[in-house]
Design an enzyme around this catalytic site. Structure first.
Site, PDB file in Angstrom:
ATOM      1  N   GLY A 251      79.814  21.816 -25.875  1.00 14.94           N
ATOM      2  CA  GLY A 251      78.776  21.282 -26.755  1.00 14.94           C
ATOM      3  C   GLY A 251      77.796  22.409 -27.019  1.00 14.94           C
ATOM      4  O   GLY A 251      77.337  23.076 -26.074  1.00 14.94           O
TER       5      GLY A 251
ATOM      6  N   ARG B 267      83.247  31.930 -26.693  1.00 14.71           N
ATOM      7  CA  ARG B 267      83.735  31.036 -27.756  1.00 14.71           C
ATOM      8  C   ARG B 267      83.077  31.491 -29.062  1.00 14.71           C
ATOM      9  O   ARG B 267      81.914  31.894 -29.046  1.00 14.71           O
ATOM     10  CB  ARG B 267      83.380  29.558 -27.460  1.00 14.71           C
ATOM     11  CG  ARG B 267      84.086  29.000 -26.226  1.00 14.71           C
ATOM     12  CD  ARG B 267      83.849  27.512 -26.057  1.00 14.71           C
ATOM     13  NE  ARG B 267      84.622  26.713 -27.006  1.00 14.71           N
ATOM     14  CZ  ARG B 267      84.495  25.387 -27.132  1.00 14.71           C
ATOM     15  NH1 ARG B 267      83.623  24.723 -26.371  1.00 14.71           N
ATOM     16  NH2 ARG B 267      85.228  24.716 -28.007  1.00 14.71           N
TER      17      ARG B 267
ATOM     18  N   GLN C   1      86.897  14.401 -26.065  1.00 19.77           N
ATOM     19  CA  GLN C   1      85.463  14.334 -25.725  1.00 19.77           C
ATOM     20  C   GLN C   1      84.861  12.980 -26.094  1.00 19.77           C
ATOM     21  O   GLN C   1      83.920  12.516 -25.445  1.00 19.77           O
ATOM     22  CB  GLN C   1      84.692  15.439 -26.456  1.00 19.77           C
ATOM     23  CG  GLN C   1      85.015  16.856 -26.009  1.00 19.77           C
ATOM     24  CD  GLN C   1      86.058  17.507 -26.870  1.00 19.77           C
ATOM     25  OE1 GLN C   1      86.958  16.841 -27.378  1.00 19.77           O
ATOM     26  NE2 GLN C   1      85.980  18.805 -27.056  1.00 19.77           N
TER      27      GLN C   1
ATOM     28  N   ASP D   4      78.142  22.519 -34.558  1.00 23.83           N
ATOM     29  CA  ASP D   4      78.223  23.771 -33.789  1.00 23.83           C
ATOM     30  C   ASP D   4      77.546  24.909 -34.520  1.00 23.83           C
ATOM     31  O   ASP D   4      77.096  25.877 -33.905  1.00 23.83           O
ATOM     32  CB  ASP D   4      79.679  24.119 -33.500  1.00 23.83           C
ATOM     33  CG  ASP D   4      80.155  23.267 -32.346  1.00 23.83           C
ATOM     34  OD1 ASP D   4      80.486  22.097 -32.580  1.00 23.83           O
ATOM     35  OD2 ASP D   4      80.111  23.760 -31.195  1.00 23.83           O
TER      36      ASP D   4
HETATM   37  O1  MRU Z   1      84.629  21.983 -28.216  1.00 25.77           O
HETATM   38  P1  MRU Z   1      83.329  21.330 -27.868  1.00 25.77           P
HETATM   39  O2  MRU Z   1      83.480  20.148 -26.992  1.00 25.77           O
HETATM   40  O3  MRU Z   1      82.331  22.340 -27.344  1.00 25.77           O
HETATM   41  O4  MRU Z   1      82.780  20.822 -29.251  1.00 25.77           O
HETATM   42  C1  MRU Z   1      81.587  20.101 -29.283  1.00 25.77           C
HETATM   43  C2  MRU Z   1      81.225  19.599 -30.634  1.00 25.77           C
HETATM   44  O5  MRU Z   1      81.924  19.798 -31.595  1.00 25.77           O
HETATM   45  C3  MRU Z   1      79.896  18.934 -30.749  1.00 25.77           C
HETATM   46  O6  MRU Z   1      79.918  17.951 -31.740  1.00 25.77           O
HETATM   47  C4  MRU Z   1      78.831  19.975 -31.127  1.00 25.77           C
HETATM   48  O7  MRU Z   1      78.877  21.075 -30.254  1.00 25.77           O
HETATM   49  C5  MRU Z   1      77.479  19.419 -31.118  1.00 25.77           C
HETATM   50  S1  MRU Z   1      76.932  19.097 -29.466  1.00 25.77           S
HETATM   51  C6  MRU Z   1      75.378  18.474 -29.580  1.00 25.77           C
END
Ligand code: MRU
Length: 333
Positions: A56, A89, A187, A227
């Site tokens: 996240g 990442r 998730q 993101d």
């Molecule tokens: O791959 P992830 O679990 O890190 O992706 C998370 C998301 O896409 C969330 O929607 C985004 O980071 C917003 S978190 C407040």
């Protein structure tokens, strides 16, 4: 966030600093088991971000800030530590924002741990503000759809997309949250449903492919996290977000993005320039320990997609609900 345990209730954050170590909830184990992992080096923190122990965008940013603090405490080469953390990442803007923010704070003489603590505390404050700006969008009886996990786990505490939901619920409104499972890492099913259960917020998990069907039956509002939001308002979020946005427009359903300004990358002009992370084929094909794809099948596993600004009704930020036009005039902090 309040978490139900065998002994009652526990107040817990996605990550925090304690006794010279960064402690994270191991989000890979939820909802089966609530376990913490401890980190002492920036390289180990970078690995944890890559492996999605924490995930996240804002939580990734906070982990990166603490990773830089650990590097400073250990007397590591800070430029090297910054490069290692930034390579963890590619898509979440917060990772880059946090590392650069830490560099500028420590150059100005602020203690590294104090700076990282301030960074993490600021995220939570911003999420609280996002909750108060976004909550009035949710009315009694609404059906609110979200995707992935943009809750407390993703943001140290409180959440972005889940912040208005928590706030509206705490103000006494009653509504239904649809959480799409979010293949391949689940998730939505594993983390969002777990968070909503802790607070007793009505919800249902559904497969990602049920979004159109449920929207046509009646969804009043879609709220997702982000993101990276770029200067023209295009944004990257978990794979599957784009379909929801297009469907929402087709069906006249308001579609909101909730994100703090640390997720805004105003130096990138449009979504076409956002780097999308590709993750391993095994994330997709291995289910409960068994590889279910035929040998030799090609697999694509993009972790994010880009949604053009024209599909977005508004951006719920700590500064209020902004339009795409307002974003380009926003300053960083
Ligand atoms: O791959 P992830 O679990 O890190 O992706 C998370 C998301 O896409 C969330 O929607 C985004 O980071 C917003 S978190 C407040």
């Amino acid at each position: 966030m309040k978490v139900k345990t065998a002994d009652g209730e526990q107040d817990v954050r996605a990550l925090w600093f304690e006794d010279g170590e960064l402690v994270m909830i191991d989000q890979r184990l939820l909802p089966r088991s609530l376990e913490m992992v401890r980190y002492r080096s920036s390289a180990a923190v970078a690995e944890a971000i890559r492996d999605m122990v924490t995930r996240g965008a804002p939580s990734i940013g906070a982990a990166a800030a603490y990773g830089m603090a650990l590097a400073a405490l250990a007397g590591e080469d800070l430029a090297e530590a910054a490069a290692t953390i930034k390579s963890a990442r590619p898509t979440a803007n917060d990772l880059f924002y946090a590392v650069d923010w830490m560099a500028s704070r420590t150059e100005e003489g602020e203690g590294p741990v104090e700076a990282a603590e301030r960074y993490a505390a600021a995220i939570v404050e911003k999420c609280v503000a996002i909750g108060s700006h976004g909550a009035p969008l949710i009315e009694d009886g609404h059906r609110v759809m979200t995707h992935c996990n943009a809750g407390a786990l993703a943001t140290v505490d409180v959440g972005t997309a889940l912040a208005p939901i928590r706030r509206a619920w705490s103000e006494g409104r009653r509504f239904m949250v649809y959480a799409s499972e979010t293949r391949p890492r689940l998730q939505g099913m594993q983390l969002t449903a777990w968070e909503l259960l802790q607070e007793g917020i009505d919800h249902a998990v559904m497969v990602d492919g049920a979004s159109g069907h449920l929207m046509r039956q009646g969804v009043d509002l879609v709220i997702v996290g982000a993101d990276r939001v770029v200067a023209n308002g295009d944004f990257a979020n978990k794979i599957g977000t784009y379909e929801k946005a297009v469907l929402a427009k087709e069906l006249d359903i308001p579609f909101y993005v909730a994100a703090p300004v640390s997720t805004f990358d105003l130096s990138t002009a449009s979504g076409e320039d956002i780097v999308i992370e590709d993750r391993s084929p095994e994330e997709l094909t291995v289910i409960a320990g068994t590889d279910l794809a035929p040998d030799g099948a090609n697999v694509l596993n993009p972790a994010f997609d880009v949604t053009p600004a024209r599909y977005v009704s508004g951006y719920i930020t700590e500064k209020g609900i902004l339009s795409a036009e307002e974003i380009s005039s926003m300053g960083g902090e």
